[in-house]
Design a protein around this motif. Structure first.
Motif, PDB file in Angstrom:
ATOM      1  N   VAL A  30     -10.008   8.053   3.898  1.00  0.00           N
ATOM      2  CA  VAL A  30      -8.931   7.297   3.669  1.00  0.00           C
ATOM      3  C   VAL A  30      -7.883   8.114   3.957  1.00  0.00           C
ATOM      4  O   VAL A  30      -8.079   9.226   3.504  1.00  0.00           O
ATOM      5  N   ASP A  31      -7.130   7.701   4.962  1.00  0.00           N
ATOM      6  CA  ASP A  31      -5.671   8.313   5.300  1.00  0.00           C
ATOM      7  C   ASP A  31      -5.938   9.886   5.851  1.00  0.00           C
ATOM      8  O   ASP A  31      -5.394  10.738   5.372  1.00  0.00           O
ATOM      9  N   VAL A  32      -6.961   9.818   6.648  1.00  0.00           N
ATOM     10  CA  VAL A  32      -7.330  11.270   7.049  1.00  0.00           C
ATOM     11  C   VAL A  32      -6.600  11.601   8.538  1.00  0.00           C
ATOM     12  O   VAL A  32      -6.276  10.537   9.285  1.00  0.00           O
ATOM     13  N   GLN A  33      -6.536  12.648   9.034  1.00  0.00           N
ATOM     14  CA  GLN A  33      -5.774  12.870  10.296  1.00  0.00           C
ATOM     15  C   GLN A  33      -6.858  12.450  11.181  1.00  0.00           C
ATOM     16  O   GLN A  33      -8.161  12.550  11.070  1.00  0.00           O
ATOM     17  N   LYS A  53     -13.534   3.845   7.867  1.00  0.00           N
ATOM     18  CA  LYS A  53     -12.126   4.545   8.010  1.00  0.00           C
ATOM     19  C   LYS A  53     -11.046   3.824   7.536  1.00  0.00           C
ATOM     20  O   LYS A  53     -11.055   2.635   8.142  1.00  0.00           O
ATOM     21  N   VAL A  54     -10.585   4.158   6.629  1.00  0.00           N
ATOM     22  CA  VAL A  54      -9.432   3.255   5.927  1.00  0.00           C
ATOM     23  C   VAL A  54      -8.211   3.949   6.291  1.00  0.00           C
ATOM     24  O   VAL A  54      -7.600   4.933   5.947  1.00  0.00           O
ATOM     25  N   LYS A  55      -7.022   3.173   6.511  1.00  0.00           N
ATOM     26  CA  LYS A  55      -5.569   3.389   6.882  1.00  0.00           C
ATOM     27  C   LYS A  55      -4.817   2.432   6.024  1.00  0.00           C
ATOM     28  O   LYS A  55      -4.900   1.199   6.259  1.00  0.00           O
ATOM     29  N   SER A  56      -3.795   3.081   5.194  1.00  0.00           N
ATOM     30  CA  SER A  56      -3.164   2.198   4.725  1.00  0.00           C
ATOM     31  C   SER A  56      -1.572   2.728   4.686  1.00  0.00           C
ATOM     32  O   SER A  56      -1.281   3.898   4.696  1.00  0.00           O
ATOM     33  N   TYR A  60       0.144  -2.912   4.079  1.00  0.00           N
ATOM     34  CA  TYR A  60      -0.357  -3.013   5.361  1.00  0.00           C
ATOM     35  C   TYR A  60      -1.561  -2.049   5.175  1.00  0.00           C
ATOM     36  O   TYR A  60      -1.463  -1.027   4.971  1.00  0.00           O
ATOM     37  N   GLY A  61      -2.720  -2.591   5.623  1.00  0.00           N
ATOM     38  CA  GLY A  61      -4.010  -1.798   5.787  1.00  0.00           C
ATOM     39  C   GLY A  61      -4.800  -2.159   6.958  1.00  0.00           C
ATOM     40  O   GLY A  61      -4.819  -3.169   7.327  1.00  0.00           O
TER      41      GLY A  61
END
Length: 75
Positions: A30-33, A53-56, A60-61
């Motif tokens: 989650v939200d990693v480089q 892989k989760v990006k938020s 928005y996500g």
């Protein structure tokens, strides 16, 4: 590798501890480089572990899933 409230995080570079991730059946990042996500994805692929892989950002996500092909069963 350290535990933070029941969640395991890799404090070392992933290149130094890939075999320790082999015992897991799912890896969620989650939200990693991006460089760390790529390293995790490579390790997950090598050990046939599903990778999410989760990006938020606010409301928005996005979610990306990496799986190896599932073996077909013959009957």
């Amino acid at each position: 590798i350290t535990w933070v409230t029941g969640v395991q995080t890799c404090a070392l570079p992933i290149a130094q501890c890939p075999a320790s991730l082999a015992e897991y059946t799912l890896i969620i990042a989650v939200d990693v480089q991006p460089s760390h996500a790529l390293q995790l994805a490579n390790v997950a692929w090598e050990y046939s572990i599903p990778f999410i892989k989760v990006k938020s950002c606010g409301f928005y996500g996005s979610l990306r899933v990496q799986l190896r092909e599932l073996a077909s069963a013959s009957f």
